[in-house]
Design an enzyme around this catalytic site. Sequence first.
Site, PDB file in Angstrom:
ATOM      1  N   TYR A 149      37.892 -13.857 -12.726  1.00 28.04           N
ATOM      2  CA  TYR A 149      37.744 -12.572 -11.941  1.00 28.04           C
ATOM      3  C   TYR A 149      37.610 -10.813 -12.424  1.00 28.04           C
ATOM      4  O   TYR A 149      35.858 -10.548 -11.556  1.00 28.04           O
ATOM      5  CB  TYR A 149      38.928 -12.262 -11.822  1.00 28.04           C
ATOM      6  N   LYS A 153      33.693  -9.041 -11.459  1.00 24.86           N
ATOM      7  CA  LYS A 153      33.940  -7.810 -10.522  1.00 24.86           C
ATOM      8  C   LYS A 153      32.464  -7.195 -11.879  1.00 24.86           C
ATOM      9  O   LYS A 153      32.728  -5.502 -11.176  1.00 24.86           O
ATOM     10  CB  LYS A 153      35.162  -7.374 -10.983  1.00 24.86           C
TER      11      LYS A 153
HETATM   12  N1  LIG Z   1      44.364  -5.160  -4.351  1.00 24.66           N
HETATM   13  C1  LIG Z   1      43.995  -4.439  -5.583  1.00 24.66           C
HETATM   14  O1  LIG Z   1      45.084  -4.416  -6.736  1.00 24.66           O
HETATM   15  C2  LIG Z   1      42.594  -4.743  -5.529  1.00 24.66           C
HETATM   16  C3  LIG Z   1      42.233  -4.405  -7.256  1.00 24.66           C
HETATM   17  C4  LIG Z   1      41.039  -3.913  -7.559  1.00 24.66           C
HETATM   18  C5  LIG Z   1      39.649  -4.623  -6.985  1.00 24.66           C
HETATM   19  N2  LIG Z   1      40.229  -5.125  -5.447  1.00 24.66           N
HETATM   20  C6  LIG Z   1      39.586  -5.633  -4.720  1.00 24.66           C
HETATM   21  O2  LIG Z   1      39.380  -4.942  -3.633  1.00 24.66           O
HETATM   22  C7  LIG Z   1      39.030  -6.018  -2.015  1.00 24.66           C
HETATM   23  C8  LIG Z   1      39.895  -5.601  -1.697  1.00 24.66           C
HETATM   24  O3  LIG Z   1      41.457  -6.943  -2.012  1.00 24.66           O
HETATM   25  P1  LIG Z   1      42.479  -6.977  -1.252  1.00 24.66           P
HETATM   26  O4  LIG Z   1      43.384  -6.775  -2.453  1.00 24.66           O
HETATM   27  O5  LIG Z   1      42.628  -5.939   0.096  1.00 24.66           O
HETATM   28  O6  LIG Z   1      42.300  -8.496  -1.398  1.00 24.66           O
HETATM   29  P2  LIG Z   1      43.479 -10.149  -0.145  1.00 24.66           P
HETATM   30  O7  LIG Z   1      44.204  -8.948   0.669  1.00 24.66           O
HETATM   31  O8  LIG Z   1      43.028 -10.730  -0.806  1.00 24.66           O
HETATM   32  O9  LIG Z   1      42.451  -9.355   1.019  1.00 24.66           O
HETATM   33  C9  LIG Z   1      40.471 -10.439   0.823  1.00 24.66           C
HETATM   34  C10 LIG Z   1      39.992 -10.381   1.616  1.00 24.66           C
HETATM   35  O10 LIG Z   1      38.938 -11.094   1.512  1.00 24.66           O
HETATM   36  C11 LIG Z   1      38.701 -12.187   2.454  1.00 24.66           C
HETATM   37  N3  LIG Z   1      37.883 -13.484   1.860  1.00 24.66           N
HETATM   38  C12 LIG Z   1      38.517 -14.069   0.866  1.00 24.66           C
HETATM   39  N4  LIG Z   1      37.406 -15.034  -0.061  1.00 24.66           N
HETATM   40  C13 LIG Z   1      36.135 -14.713   1.719  1.00 24.66           C
HETATM   41  C14 LIG Z   1      35.210 -16.193   1.748  1.00 24.66           C
HETATM   42  N5  LIG Z   1      34.875 -16.673   1.382  1.00 24.66           N
HETATM   43  N6  LIG Z   1      34.162 -15.154   3.181  1.00 24.66           N
HETATM   44  C15 LIG Z   1      35.292 -14.438   4.161  1.00 24.66           C
HETATM   45  N7  LIG Z   1      35.968 -13.892   3.651  1.00 24.66           N
HETATM   46  C16 LIG Z   1      36.392 -14.144   2.357  1.00 24.66           C
HETATM   47  C17 LIG Z   1      39.780 -12.647   2.987  1.00 24.66           C
HETATM   48  O11 LIG Z   1      39.806 -13.824   4.402  1.00 24.66           O
HETATM   49  P3  LIG Z   1      40.689 -14.850   5.042  1.00 24.66           P
HETATM   50  O12 LIG Z   1      41.170 -15.455   3.321  1.00 24.66           O
HETATM   51  O13 LIG Z   1      40.633 -14.533   5.622  1.00 24.66           O
HETATM   52  O14 LIG Z   1      38.608 -15.524   4.317  1.00 24.66           O
HETATM   53  C18 LIG Z   1      40.995 -10.653   3.062  1.00 24.66           C
HETATM   54  O15 LIG Z   1      40.284 -10.990   3.977  1.00 24.66           O
HETATM   55  C19 LIG Z   1      38.122  -7.011  -3.188  1.00 24.66           C
HETATM   56  O16 LIG Z   1      37.161  -7.458  -3.352  1.00 24.66           O
HETATM   57  C20 LIG Z   1      39.628  -6.948  -4.409  1.00 24.66           C
HETATM   58  O17 LIG Z   1      38.740  -7.646  -5.256  1.00 24.66           O
HETATM   59  C21 LIG Z   1      41.760  -4.540  -5.352  1.00 24.66           C
END
Ligand SMILES: NC(=O)c1ccc[n+]([C@@H]2O[C@H](COP(=O)([O-])OP(=O)(O)OC[C@H]3O[C@@H](n4cnc5c(N)ncnc54)[C@H](OP(=O)(O)O)[C@@H]3O)[C@@H](O)[C@H]2O)c1
Length: 230
Positions: A149, A153
């Site tokens: 992961y 990134k």
């Molecule tokens: N939360 C944190 O602490 C954190 C920290 C650092 C970075 N981030 C980054 O922030 C972004 C949002 O994260 P989040 O925490 O909101 O994650 P999340 O709640 O797991 O949501 C991830 C989203 O990505 C979609 N997704 C995953 N694989 C996909 C695919 N192959 N095609 C289309 N859609 C896809 C999922 O929808 P479906 O499953 O419906 O496809 C979901 O809507 C991500 O890039 C993550 O790496 C998050």
Amino acid sequence: MFIVVTGASKGIGLEIVKQLAADDDNIVLAVSRSNKTLNELQKGYQNILVLSGDITSASVQKKILTISKKHAKHIDILIHNAGHIIKKAFEKISAGELKTVYDVNVFAPFLLTQQLLPLMGKRTKTHVITISSMGGVQGSSKFPGLSAYSSSKAALAGLTECLAEELKEKNIAVNCLAIGAVQTEMLGKAFPGYKAPLNAKQMANFIIDFALTGHQYFNGKIIPVSSTTP
Ligand SMILES: NC(=O)c1ccc[n+]([C@@H]2O[C@H](COP(=O)([O-])OP(=O)(O)OC[C@H]3O[C@@H](n4cnc5c(N)ncnc54)[C@H](OP(=O)(O)O)[C@@H]3O)[C@@H](O)[C@H]2O)c1
């Protein structure tokens, strides 16, 4: 404005779409795999378009272009928010798992940006934002189990710098927000039990502010957005 957001069915992406759609002047194309959640999201809004599909698929990337073309002459903002995480000891990660992480986090933003180029920049600037992670920032704290992961990134952050340079003549700005812990499903997978200082709504708010104005001040920048570790 016409705005494309990937990963719109939950977490930060869902909040980004809802907040953007609160402004009637915006049309938002929300993309993710979950059909049910996207249909729910669309209820009550005239200005949310949805596409359920896997962003790693070439045909879905093409569909995003087709839908965008039908509704707008120009994409003003593209937010590569969809992300996939795997938390597993390095030696246990299979080639297939590694590929999936890179397909979603790196290849899809690369190929989707390529696909959408005809509708970006030229007379009006487009702001492309990649959502990376603090773990992908060189010199930041690293955590066991996140080699696939966090390295993906880091690749996304590097890609942002390359695209910013190559696309600046086309009037396209590209910036990366390397965000820290936000209370979502993904955080629960990465750091079970950890309490994040921000919820998805708060982070979405920051990302939107940045998407709307950041291109006036930044291009090709990797901006850490975090007040804690993790
Ligand atoms: N939360 C944190 O602490 C954190 C920290 C650092 C970075 N981030 C980054 O922030 C972004 C949002 O994260 P989040 O925490 O909101 O994650 P999340 O709640 O797991 O949501 C991830 C989203 O990505 C979609 N997704 C995953 N694989 C996909 C695919 N192959 N095609 C289309 N859609 C896809 C999922 O929808 P479906 O499953 O419906 O496809 C979901 O809507 C991500 O890039 C993550 O790496 C998050």
